[in-house]
Enzyme design. Structure first.
Site, PDB file in Angstrom:
ATOM      1  N   ASP A  45      13.290  72.975   3.453  1.00 35.19           N
ATOM      2  CA  ASP A  45      13.962  72.000   2.368  1.00 35.19           C
ATOM      3  C   ASP A  45      15.552  72.288   2.619  1.00 35.19           C
ATOM      4  OD1 ASP A  45      14.210  70.254   0.410  1.00 35.19           O
ATOM      5  OD2 ASP A  45      14.337  72.054  -1.233  1.00 35.19           O
ATOM      6  N   LYS A  46      16.103  71.345   2.049  1.00 36.01           N
ATOM      7  CA  LYS A  46      17.817  71.371   2.045  1.00 36.01           C
ATOM      8  C   LYS A  46      18.172  71.663   0.576  1.00 36.01           C
ATOM      9  CE  LYS A  46      20.338  67.897   1.533  1.00 36.01           C
ATOM     10  NZ  LYS A  46      21.329  68.455   0.441  1.00 36.01           N
ATOM     11  N   THR A  47      17.897  70.659  -0.444  1.00 40.46           N
ATOM     12  CA  THR A  47      18.624  70.899  -1.567  1.00 40.46           C
ATOM     13  C   THR A  47      18.124  72.342  -2.289  1.00 40.46           C
ATOM     14  OG1 THR A  47      18.824  68.598  -1.781  1.00 40.46           O
ATOM     15  CG2 THR A  47      19.197  69.750  -3.880  1.00 40.46           C
ATOM     16  N   ARG A  63      32.949  67.075   4.708  1.00 35.00           N
ATOM     17  CA  ARG A  63      32.160  65.858   4.738  1.00 35.00           C
ATOM     18  C   ARG A  63      33.281  64.701   4.329  1.00 35.00           C
ATOM     19  NH1 ARG A  63      26.817  66.073   1.281  1.00 35.00           N
ATOM     20  NH2 ARG A  63      26.699  64.295   2.415  1.00 35.00           N
ATOM     21  N   ARG A 102      14.572  61.589   3.232  1.00 36.09           N
ATOM     22  CA  ARG A 102      13.855  60.697   2.487  1.00 36.09           C
ATOM     23  C   ARG A 102      12.143  60.917   2.604  1.00 36.09           C
ATOM     24  NH1 ARG A 102      16.762  59.745  -1.559  1.00 36.09           N
ATOM     25  NH2 ARG A 102      15.587  57.908  -1.977  1.00 36.09           N
ATOM     26  N   LYS A 114       5.937  65.902   4.079  1.00 31.03           N
ATOM     27  CA  LYS A 114       6.196  67.434   4.626  1.00 31.03           C
ATOM     28  C   LYS A 114       5.027  68.087   4.977  1.00 31.03           C
ATOM     29  CE  LYS A 114      10.548  67.775   1.452  1.00 31.03           C
ATOM     30  NZ  LYS A 114      10.942  68.969   0.552  1.00 31.03           N
TER      31      LYS A 114
END
Length: 1330
Positions: A559-561, A789, A1009, A1015
């Protein structure tokens, strides 16, 4: 009243027109708060109705009103419905109800009658800044009569692409509001009770036994127990034979039951929560598990939502509600949901509410919802923004009311839950194959013994009565002994041998493995380097049966967040009007916001973010002069404050200013809630520069600009998407001017600005614009090199005519259905977002967790592929990919975004062709002898050992193994980026194989998204297709499905609760601990358990084969030369402790070596420690050692008078010494406990033999004094030495040759490590002498 010179309300006739219903082309409920309602200032017709201007793009023609339309002035048509349901690319198709049409007196245009009650329901949806509706309606209009309003456009029926299209036949669900009895009469509707536990009280025993007996060895042990219940075959006693299997089954069942009990308790707590359900005219508490579809439920602030509900109303007058979707997509930021205005004013406890929600069947897609509400003769469209899902929490909203549409296992969060999974390690699966081979071999040797017995009995049948050791009659009592015929004797001999040789498949191995895993888990949990002090989180092992899988991982899904990032970003600086404001910065956080804010402001921002303030920029903004640079900077920060989806929340918090008695007014504290952390960082930065976002609604935005509150009317929004990569808003400024404010990715915005080159510019303004563009691009490149960014900001002045033209085109586009709407709206946005004035760019630093880039680099160097699966936007995910070194600038990105199956198929085909082109080019390069560097290709671990290691071995005259497949294994430097909508088609049966080939050919994969179920599906696809070990890591409830689907699931104890931890196999505090967990502990666990399995199979096989050779010399009888107690103690006492100690403490390489050389991890990925080749080599070695073990004493004592018990005593001590010395040869890290276990095991064997042979009881008399006699002879000790030397000599020679000629990476690293230790020891000794 008039606005901007346009009369809106004029005199009108004294009567009202009859109520007619119209529907806005779009509304906040459908388009997430954005609508465009054209209000043209035109006079009304004489009869009080409202006339659309002739030629208006949305005007209804007489020919398109309907089949019953007449041209007569007094004729009216019946209401006609156009409806459609569906959702494509996030755009929700809506239902419209056309109004009754009446021909105008002039016949030149159609008319639409709009009554005051209709506009009352429609009031909150009007966003035109020039419209001010009088309140209260009844009071104003009762005295003045009806007023003439400008016509409000409705959808042009003739232009609808689905006018004559047949509605697809879909089995919809009909939910009757506040009528659960009528709703639940269908069989497919379930209750709200949920169960995430694996077992129930009734299913625990059969289901757990079924799972345990998936181990082939357990079926074998059960068969042995059954055979041992036959009296004639009860070699070890019928009751005693039950205990080993029962012990293992009971212990495992207790462990599984304890793990599932936690899930069961969570289910009980969840199902017994209370919610307020509307019953008998009031809201009453009701348990969650008893809530039914169709009931109306009220949820109060900070409480979870019990089921999926369509929002009917909220405490906010506009029907807005704020929710947190932490458990769904892992994001802790607030999101907005809307109640339709038709239901907002009809609360069930105040006004009767009835109607029917027609929605799609339950689905897994948490980002889509298609439905419409039948109420008061209307079909009101509903979309994802009108539904709140189970698992969400209500925030900053006092209460909401909704009708239940999906309950229990039909809710989207439960649809995405795959339930608790039963996991077995890869090593155990391989053990099953070995067990089957050993079972086959056992049957073979038992068959040999049975056939031998049958043949021998047949040959000696005539003399059986005279044989003292095998007679039909007892020679002492004269009684007949049960004798079966030749076949019967052979069968019973076969079954006796099965029981006698049953230890060939050791049940003790499984007990030993559990003990070793427990010890390994203890060491991992106590590792201080995997302890996170900030949250007081230790590493935790929640599943003890897959420790060794940590050493064989090939694919990592992250996962990222909250997993890779801290969910926090920092504003670094900005380039405004070509000037870089990143110098002379002052670091500031939420503890002292007054530095940046003007002293006149009472507003204080609650934030923990760090903002870099530039002193020159602060002075420029607070300067009262009208400089061009200041005006551009002013508009720059207006874009930051307005062009976003951030929600400002007023919080009650005592500040230092509030406690100061000298303060005349209490400061107002505001906290920003954003859907993405970058937006929150930008809005916070704007606030610290004096542009404070105070309020946001669907119609306006309030900004405090340097202490002065200003209102900006929101006319329209083109939201951000992964295709456009930008967001724009149409704003009416306080001076009544209209501007377009835009921000987006540099690649998307720079092409839209007005471009001038220095040489082509013809005026000073054009030359200045060209200079600003060149400087901004240069600053953006500098930001990118620094890993920041970036976003580009621009604006554009819009005339009234251009605005109304754009608004009408938006309204037209909103009438289209399906994918046409998306295409049309994008075209409208493109026509608006061009010829922009460049304002500048922002630089934001994304705060990763500590050590994430280094960890990912180490994992990739170890041969693992890292995939990021996130619910975030595509641009955010790509930026994080660069920040954490998952993506590099030399990688070529393959971005696949498609909304249809055919489009997805074409994109994947193009990607496959592109990858093949790269592979062909790599082949040509390899043929040309131009090879990539080892560090840039995923080669074998041998080929990518560090340069220092190779150099050291070269200097010692050793030959380094080069990977013969260097060229063939080199893959193109590609990265795949794909979104969730595309994955819906890519994971279909038709395309999943192609998608898998494309994804696995890339070095990095980012899926954005994606829903929780997607997943899980991605992990499942790789597991099935690649047949490699997978690991999933995440910190939110949305990660639970993939954690349970992967071979190994790791939960992080982060800011998103403990749902992931509770469903994981292992848990820890930070992502950076993953490198040590896999490269060190994973490697050790795999190496230890792999060797332990092979050693245990060898240990028991050599003992069984020794017994087998003995029966060949004793007429195939089931008698044994080894005492029964020694048979039992062999696996229990004599040889069990050393293997457990070595399995826990042994390690082939140090932690320092494993972390400094990640490619060494490849040994586990290639199954170097346990594979079929090693298994058969071990069995051949076992065969040789058993032959030596049996025949050396046999021939030594061939001419002697010793009995079988004496030679059996020699075999017992010899086999124990042999297997322990075999183990000692393979120990790689000696400790005091290792010495104690191995040599103590041999000593304990001698001690037991001495004790057993000293007992004078009747059953022990045959063995009395045997050991004392044997140890007094030379032959006894000579045989032991000879057995050990002859048995282990071939193994020693083969190991030495292999290590010298074909060394593995581990062996080379051990050699280097040993030499370094010697050097360090010598250096330390020399230092001490000095």
């Amino acid at each position: 009243m008039s606005v901007s010179g346009h009369p809106l309300l004029t005199s009108a006739p004294q009567f009202f027109s009859s109520p007619k219903h119209i529907r806005s082309p779009s509304s906040p409920a459908v388009n997430g708060g954005f609508n465009c309602i054209c209000v043209n200032a035109i006079p009304a017709s004489q009869d009080g109705s409202f006339t659309l201007q002739e030629g208006h793009p949305l005007a209804a023609n007489e020919t398109n009103v309907g089949p019953n339309t007449a041209t007569d002035n007094n004729c009216t048509s019946d209401s006609e419905k156009l409806s459609a349901a569906g959702a494509v690319d996030g755009e929700i198709s809506v239902r419209y109800a056309s109004s009754q049409s009446r021909a105008s007196p002039s016949g030149s245009s159609s008319q639409l009658d709009v009554s005051v009650p209709t506009l009352e329901r429609f009031r909150h949806e009007i966003t035109h800044p020039a419209v001010e509706l009088l309140e209260p309606w009844d009071a104003k209009f009762s005295s003045k009569g009806s007023q003439s309003f400008a016509a409000i456009p409705v959808s042009d029926i003739s232009s609808s692409p689905v006018q004559n299209e047949e509605k697809p036949k879909v089995k919809h669900r009909r939910v009757y509001i506040n009528n659960p009895l009528r709703t639940n009469d269908r069989e497919d509707i379930v209750g709200n009770k949920v169960r995430t536990s694996k077992y129930t009280w009734l299913t625990f025993l059969p289901k757990n036994l079924f799972e345990q007996f998936r181990r082939v060895a357990y079926i074998y042990f059960l068969a042995i127990v059954i055979l041992n219940q036959i009296p004639q075959l009860a070699v070890f006693g019928r009751t005693a034979s039950l205990f080993p299997l029962l012990f293992v089954l009971v212990v495992t069942a207790i462990k599984d039951g304890y793990e599932d009990w936690g899930r069961h308790r969570s289910d009980v707590i969840e199902n017994n929560r209370l919610a307020e359900v509307f019953t008998q005219g009031e809201f009453r508490p009701k348990k969650w598990k008893r809530i039914e579809v169709g009931e109306v439920v009220r949820v109060v602030a900070n409480m979870p939502v019990p089921c999926d509900m369509v929002l009917l109303g909220s405490s906010d007058p506009t029907g807005v509600a704020y929710i947190q979707t932490l458990n769904l997509d892992g994001e802790s930021n607030l999101k907005t949901r809307y109640a339709r205005q038709e239901t907002q004013s009809k609360q069930p406890d105040i006004h009767p509410l009835s109607g029917c929600v027609v929605c799609e069947p339950p689905t897994r897609n948490i980002y889509e919802f298609t439905a419409y509400l039948e109420m008061d003769g209307e079909d009101i469209p509903l979309g994802p923004s009108n539904v709140i899902l189970r698992g969400c929490e209500l925030k900053n909203t006092s209460w909401v009311v909704g009708v239940v549409v999906y309950a229990g296992k039909d809710t989207k969060v439960m649809k995405n839950s795959s339930g608790a999974q039963s996991k077995r390690s890869k090593l155990e699966t391989q053990m099953n194959n070995a067990t089957m081979w050993l079972a086959f071999f056992l049957l073979l040797i038992c068959l040999v013994g049975g056939l031998g017995m049958g043949i021998w009995v047949g040959k000696h049948q005539s003399t059986l009565d005279d044989l003292p050791y095998y007679g039909k009659r007892d020679i002492f009592t004269g009684e007949d002994v049960a004798f079966y015929n030749v076949i019967g004797e052979a069968v019973f001999a076969f079954l006796s041998f099965v029981i006698m040789f049953q230890v060939l498949i050791p049940i003790s191995l499984y007990i030993s493995m559990e003990l070793v895993r427990l010890g390994q888990s203890s060491f991992m949990s106590r590792d201080k380097e995997m302890y996170y002090s900030e949250t007081n989180t230790r590493f935790e092992c929640r599943a003890l049966n897959i420790n060794e899988d940590l050493g064989q991982i090939k694919y990592i899904f992250s996962d990222k967040t909250g997993t890779l990032t801290q969910n926090r970003m920092e504003f670094y600086g900005a380039s405004i009007d070509g000037i870089n404001y990143c110098d002379n910065v002052k670091v500031l956080n939420g503890s002292n916001p007054s530095i940046g804010l003007t002293r006149r402001s009472r507003i204080r921002i609650k934030t923990e973010q760090v903002v870099n303030l530039d002193s020159k920029l602060l002075c420029l903004l607070q300067n009262d002069s009208e400089l061009l640079e200041k005006n551009i900077a002013h508009e720059f920060f207006l874009v930051l404050a307005i062009c976003n989806t951030v929600v400002p929340i007023k919080v009650d918090e005592e500040t230092p200013d509030a406690r100061d008695s000298s303060s005349s007014e209490k400061p107002i504290v505001i906290e920003y809630q954003a859907e993405s952390p970058d937006e929150q960082a930008l809005v916070t930065a704007a606030a610290f520069y004096g542009y404070i976002l105070l309020e946001r609604s669907t119609r306006h935005v309030l900004i405090e600009v340097q202490g002065v509150v200003q209102r900006y009317d929101l006319l329209g929004i083109h939201e951000f998407d992964s295709v456009r990569k930008r967001m724009s808003v149409v704003i009416r400024f306080p001076d009544r001017s209209i501007k377009v404010l835009l921000k987006g990715a540099d690649t998307a915005v720079l092409d839209l600005v007005t471009k001038y080159t220095v040489f082509a510019a013809t005026s000073a303004a054009e030359r200045r614009s060209a200079s600003v563009l060149s400087s901004t691009i240069s600053h953006i490149e500098d930001y990118a090199k620094a890993g920041l960014r970036t976003l580009v900001l621009a604006s554009k002045q819009l005339s009234e005519a251009d605005y109304y033209d754009w608004e009408s085109r938006v309204a037209q586009s909103n009438t289209a259905l399906g994918s046409n709407r998306v295409i049309l709206l994008r075209k409208v946005a493109e026509s608006l977002e061009r010829d922009l004035d460049l304002l500048g760019a922002t630089a934001v630093e994304d705060k990763l967790q500590d050590g994430v880039p280094e960890t990912i680099a180490a994992l990739r160097e170890a041969g693992m592929k890292v995939w990021v699966l996130t619910g975030d936007k595509q641009e955010t995910a790509i930026s994080i990919g660069f920040a954490c070194n998952l993506l590099t600038h030399d990688m070529e990105q393959i971005i696949i975004n498609a909304s249809t199956a055919s489009g997805c198929r074409d994109e994947i085909s193009r990607a496959m062709a592109h990858i093949q082109k790269h592979k062909d080019l790599s082949t040509q390069v390899c043929n040309g002898k131009l090879l990539e560097s080892p560090q840039s290709s995923p080669l074998s671990s041998t080929a990518i050992l560090s340069t220092s290691l190779k150099a050291h071995l070269h200097t010692n005259g050793r030959k380094i193994q080069e990977n013969s497949t260097l060229c063939s294994d080199s893959s193109p430097s590609l990265a795949l980026i794909i979104d969730g909508n595309t994955l819906l088609h890519a994971l279909s049966e038709e395309l999943e194989q192609k998608f898998f080939e494309v994804a696995t050919a890339c070095k990095a994969v980012i899926c954005c998204r994606v829903a929780p179920s997607q997943k899980s599906n991605i992990v499942s696809l790789v597991k099935e297709k690649a047949q490699e070990m997978t690991l999933a890591i995440g910190d939110g409830a949305n990660d639970v499905p993939m954690l349970q689907k992967a071979h190994v699931g790791i939960g992080l104890s982060g800011q998103e609760g403990r749902q992931a931890v509770m469903s994981s196999d292992f848990s820890m505090g930070q992502f950076k601990f993953l490198s040590k967990l896999l490269l060190v502990h994973g490697h050790w666990n795999y190496q230890r358990l792999s060797y332990m399995v092979l050693y245990n199979l060898y240990r028991n096989a050599v003992f069984v084969m020794m017994l087998f050779w003995f029966i060949l010399q004793t007429a195939f009888s089931a008698s044994s030369a080894i005492f029964d107690w020694n048979l039992m103690f062999y696996s229990l006492i004599y040889t069990s402790v050393p293997t457990i100690v070595v399995g826990i403490f042994d390690k082939d390489l140090s932690q320092k070596t494993l972390l400094s050389h990640p490619p060494l991890y490849g040994a586990g990925q290639k199954d170097e420690s346990y594979n079929n080749r090693l298994f058969w080599i071990t069995m051949l070695d076992t065969l040789w050692q058993s032959l030596v073990l049996f025949y050396v004493p046999l021939y030594t004592y061939q001419v002697s008078t010793i009995d079988i018990w004496s030679i059996g005593s020699l075999w017992t001590i010899a086999v124990v010494i042999l297997v322990n010395l075999h183990l000692a040869m393979d120990v790689q890290h000696w400790m005091w406990i290792t010495h104690l276990a191995i040599w103590g095991s041999i000593a304990s064997t001698f001690g037991c033999l001495l004790i057993l042979d000293s007992i004078k009881q009747e059953t022990f008399l045959p063995h009395y004094g045997v050991i004392f006699h044997m140890i007094s002879t030379f032959e006894y000790w000579f045989d032991i030495v000879l057995i050990v030397v002859l048995a282990l000599l071939p193994r020693f020679c083969v190991k030495a040759m292999v290590q010298r000629v074909w060394p593995t990476d581990i062996q080379m690293a051990r050699e280097v490590e040993a030499k370094n230790l010697c050097k360090e020891s010598t250096h330390n000794k020399h230092s001490m002498e000095i």
